[in-house]
Design a protein around this motif. Sequence first.
Motif, PDB file in Angstrom:
ATOM      1  N   PRO A  39      38.688  -2.001  -5.239  1.00  0.00           N
ATOM      2  CA  PRO A  39      39.663  -0.978  -5.662  1.00  0.00           C
ATOM      3  C   PRO A  39      40.836  -0.802  -4.705  1.00  0.00           C
ATOM      4  N   ILE A  40      40.644  -1.166  -3.435  1.00  0.00           N
ATOM      5  CA  ILE A  40      41.715  -0.972  -2.462  1.00  0.00           C
ATOM      6  C   ILE A  40      42.913  -1.847  -2.804  1.00  0.00           C
ATOM      7  N   ARG A  41      42.649  -3.157  -3.033  1.00  0.00           N
ATOM      8  CA  ARG A  41      43.759  -4.066  -3.347  1.00  0.00           C
ATOM      9  C   ARG A  41      44.453  -3.640  -4.641  1.00  0.00           C
ATOM     10  N   ARG A  42      43.687  -3.234  -5.655  1.00  0.00           N
ATOM     11  CA  ARG A  42      44.298  -2.806  -6.916  1.00  0.00           C
ATOM     12  C   ARG A  42      45.177  -1.580  -6.707  1.00  0.00           C
ATOM     13  N   LEU A  43      44.674  -0.634  -5.903  1.00  0.00           N
ATOM     14  CA  LEU A  43      45.439   0.584  -5.645  1.00  0.00           C
ATOM     15  C   LEU A  43      46.734   0.262  -4.903  1.00  0.00           C
ATOM     16  N   LEU A  44      46.652  -0.601  -3.884  1.00  0.00           N
ATOM     17  CA  LEU A  44      47.838  -0.948  -3.116  1.00  0.00           C
ATOM     18  C   LEU A  44      48.860  -1.686  -3.973  1.00  0.00           C
ATOM     19  N   ALA A  45      48.370  -2.584  -4.810  1.00  0.00           N
ATOM     20  CA  ALA A  45      49.285  -3.324  -5.684  1.00  0.00           C
ATOM     21  C   ALA A  45      50.010  -2.379  -6.630  1.00  0.00           C
ATOM     22  N   LYS A  46      49.277  -1.426  -7.154  1.00  0.00           N
ATOM     23  CA  LYS A  46      49.881  -0.454  -8.070  1.00  0.00           C
ATOM     24  C   LYS A  46      50.938   0.383  -7.364  1.00  0.00           C
ATOM     25  N   GLU A  47      50.629   0.839  -6.157  1.00  0.00           N
ATOM     26  CA  GLU A  47      51.571   1.673  -5.418  1.00  0.00           C
ATOM     27  C   GLU A  47      52.820   0.887  -5.046  1.00  0.00           C
ATOM     28  N   SER A  48      52.642  -0.353  -4.631  1.00  0.00           N
ATOM     29  CA  SER A  48      53.775  -1.181  -4.252  1.00  0.00           C
ATOM     30  C   SER A  48      54.692  -1.451  -5.434  1.00  0.00           C
TER      31      SER A  48
END
Length: 1008
Positions: free
Chosen positions: A519-528
């Motif tokens: 979930p961390i990578r997905r969250l960061l990608a979404k925020e970016s």
Amino acid sequence: MRSSAFYGKPVNILFVNYGNETSNSLNHIYGFASAARQAGHSSAITLPQLGRLRSIIKRNSPPIVSYDECIRSSPFPNHKPPDIVHAWTPRECVRTFVTACRQQAPLARLIIHLEDNEEILLETYSGKSIAELQSLPSKALRSVIPPQLAHPFRYREFLKESDGITCITERLKRFCPPAIHSRLLYPGIELPSFTTREAAAQSRLALPDSRLSGEKWIVYTGSTTFANLADIRTLLIAVHMLNEQGTPCKLIRTGINPAALAAQLDTLAREYIIDLGFVDKTEIPSLLSLADALVQPGAPDNFNDYRLPSKIPEFLASGRATIIPRANIGHHIIEGEHALLLKTGSAQEIADQCLRVFSDPALAARLSAGGREFARQHFDLQKNTQDLLKFYEEVLANSRPRPLARKIIPPLVSNWINDARNFLWPDHTEHQPESPGPFIESEYTRWLKQHDRSSSAQTASVRNTLNSLPIPAQHRLSILMPVYNTDPRWLTRAIDSVRNQLYPNWELCIADDASTEPPIRRLLAKESASDPRIKIIYRERNGHISEASNSALTLATGAFVVLLDHDDELHPHALAEAALALSKNPGLDLLYSDRDKIDDYGKRFAPYFKPDWNPDLLLAQNYLCHLIIFRTERLRQIGGFRKGYEGSQDWDLALRYTEGLGPDKIHHIPKVLYHWRAAPGSTALHLNEKNSYPQRAARKALTDHLTRTATSAELLPTPGQHWRIKYTLPSPAPTVCIALPLIDRIIDALASAEKIHTATSYDSSRLLVGMHADHAASNPAPTKVSCSRTVARISSLICNGSPGYASYANQLARASNAKILTFLDPDLFPTNPGWLDELVSQLSRKEIGAVGGHIIGPDKKILQTGIIIEPSVAGDRFTALSAFAWSDPNSDGYNNRLRLVQDYTALSADGLAIKRDLFLRLGGFDESFASHQSAAIDLCLRIRQSGLRVINTPHAQLMRATNTRFEIPHTDRIALFQRWSSTHLHDPAYNRNLALYGGGFSLAFPPR
């Protein structure tokens, strides 16, 4: 009082109180019960439990019994049940007792007395709204609300069961059920007992025999409870303000102060308070007669507007000028005729109203006469009792007995009684069982509500200022955030706190340190993807926080770098405040702010209001920490973060970054701009492991710093996960003159000097006693000290001129040829033999101009450490207070600062050590000051002006034989202000958000 009987016969009247015999309510009840008895009726009083009854009980007084005793047998002479039960408040212990009582006396009429907004009390005590309390299951509710508060459901039903209701104020009638007859019932007092009896209580209550010249006395009689804690706090601050503004006054307090509540008031105006504790009611009139003003603090709010404190009738009847809130009975007061009224209840308003009384004898006389007349009209016991008896007669005539349609409940037993802790007015002589503690809104929570910079008006003001900045001043700020398997909740909150910044020219540089949670990578990608200012770098291998932070640094394009942990939050104004500071001083290289902590529920707590640049404090703890902002270029020049320092990587960075950096390049923003997440396991909560990795990393970082700066020292851990730098003494050790100015007293100077010498391990010292010729004749001739350290000697010097500490100290300094001077009062003696070694080792550092230790009193409490110097609220003098006064020297103080070596603006003259050539070059002590303490402050300010620093160390400790407190005369405070106010705008070792009373370090309302 004329005889009164209902239907041709006297009746039995049972008064039921919720508190014990020390409660203020019992004063009212006892008066009415006694007057009813004189009118020919039988009256009795029942309490939940009995302590030791005091002189309130007189011959032929109404009997006072416990609930248990009342249930077991009738307290009336005819042994019959009550005809009238007058229940004082609908609180749960009263309701439960009355229910049991009416099973035995079903014909009794029930009257309930209202004296508080019970719902406000419930909300204040529990910290929950009435709706929240009503939603709790019964078991949970019992754990939150003790029996001596009202039940959020049952008290309303209890009121409906009554035959009549009496109310102490008109506003309480809103709680009366429509069908129930009600009557306003003011307290009754025996007015003749309040005839002025000047000074009658002075000797009996161990009050000072005489006052200081011009000193005023304010009297406040009343216990501290969770409900009035804030009001009493305001009164104490007002007393402090009066003294600070040049009006010497004392507050004489009576009442019971539970330890849990008293601790929150411990340092407020402590030097101006005479606390008498519990005082017999018979002494109160005499005590009130001593007052120059009587103050009932409080604001006209939903708490005070429903109540009528029992002390207000007494204040008005006493013939002394009275100050009360424009609430309850205050609505009927004529301002300036009966009393003075508080419109806001602030500390400044209380102080101002007291000054009106003190400075205007005609006003005080008018209030004296007017207050007595008001009391005669409203609070005459005989008149009010007659009104009450008429109300009883009406209730008996217009109501029918209403037996309860319930099963008979068993008699109350002692176990239940003991569970109902008398928490409002606890007995001060007997142990009381524990009960759920009251919710007392933390001082910081109240401070945030009033002074946090989040209001719409403040936000608009900051935005307007930002919009006016020229383009070159709008620096891009690069926020570095290393991330590794962060809880998505906190990561989202951290990122959102950046999005919510008022200042728009930022970039968020995130380095994901090879997180294993998808979930961390997905969250960061979404925020970016949602904001081009959010930049992400994904590390292939986990390198821990230092390497991840350096990876984030590679993304930074801004002129300045801001550090943000992946689960913390920025205040919305954080970057704006940094940008505004940089616009005023573009040459800054380092900025930092105050911070607090934040829990899982978003509650903010544990603020750290920091000093300005304080190099020695940084060597003891990483006080810079959060929020901290670096110039990007310099940060890259020193190599960024270093691997192997994880856990203290920020401290290592700060030490390397500030080496060689001038103080003019460092700026402190005295505002809470960073919220440190205090989740379970977080270092924001604690570091308990003895050899935890942050501690090992801290030791390594500090050791490296000492090596880089070529400093010879030993690194020692200090309780609280902080450090002491124990500097090596020079070789050979410099000579020290311990100077003892002997002023205006006949004392065995040689004995004092020998006591100091034998308790001191430093070899290269000589004691020099300065005394007047008359004193020299009464002291033995100087002799060689009888010990193995024969190099040390004690000698005396006959000083010229009239006796004065500064004058004698200057003469001793000129007469000595030692490298270092240490000034001691003869009644000081060391508590640790290495005290002088510590002072000398600190003073051997080239950047240090003066150093002092801790002075403790015979009660083992701090008398003096460093001295805080701030302009007073009056604006024409300095406030000078000893930091941490009255604290336990082994306690941590504020954020552990009491245990740490640190910079201060000034030091006490007691134990002050200074290089002799510097002392003489600066002209020594200024002998024009009335106090040598003022001269020491002036000297320290000159030392700092010369570019040297002044520090205090807890590792040199001296004890004073007497409990003399640090004090600066009023004239000296004005003189210091006139000399230094243009350059000393605020104390850099303190913080504008902290208060100027007690030992300091409590919150300022408002910030200065």
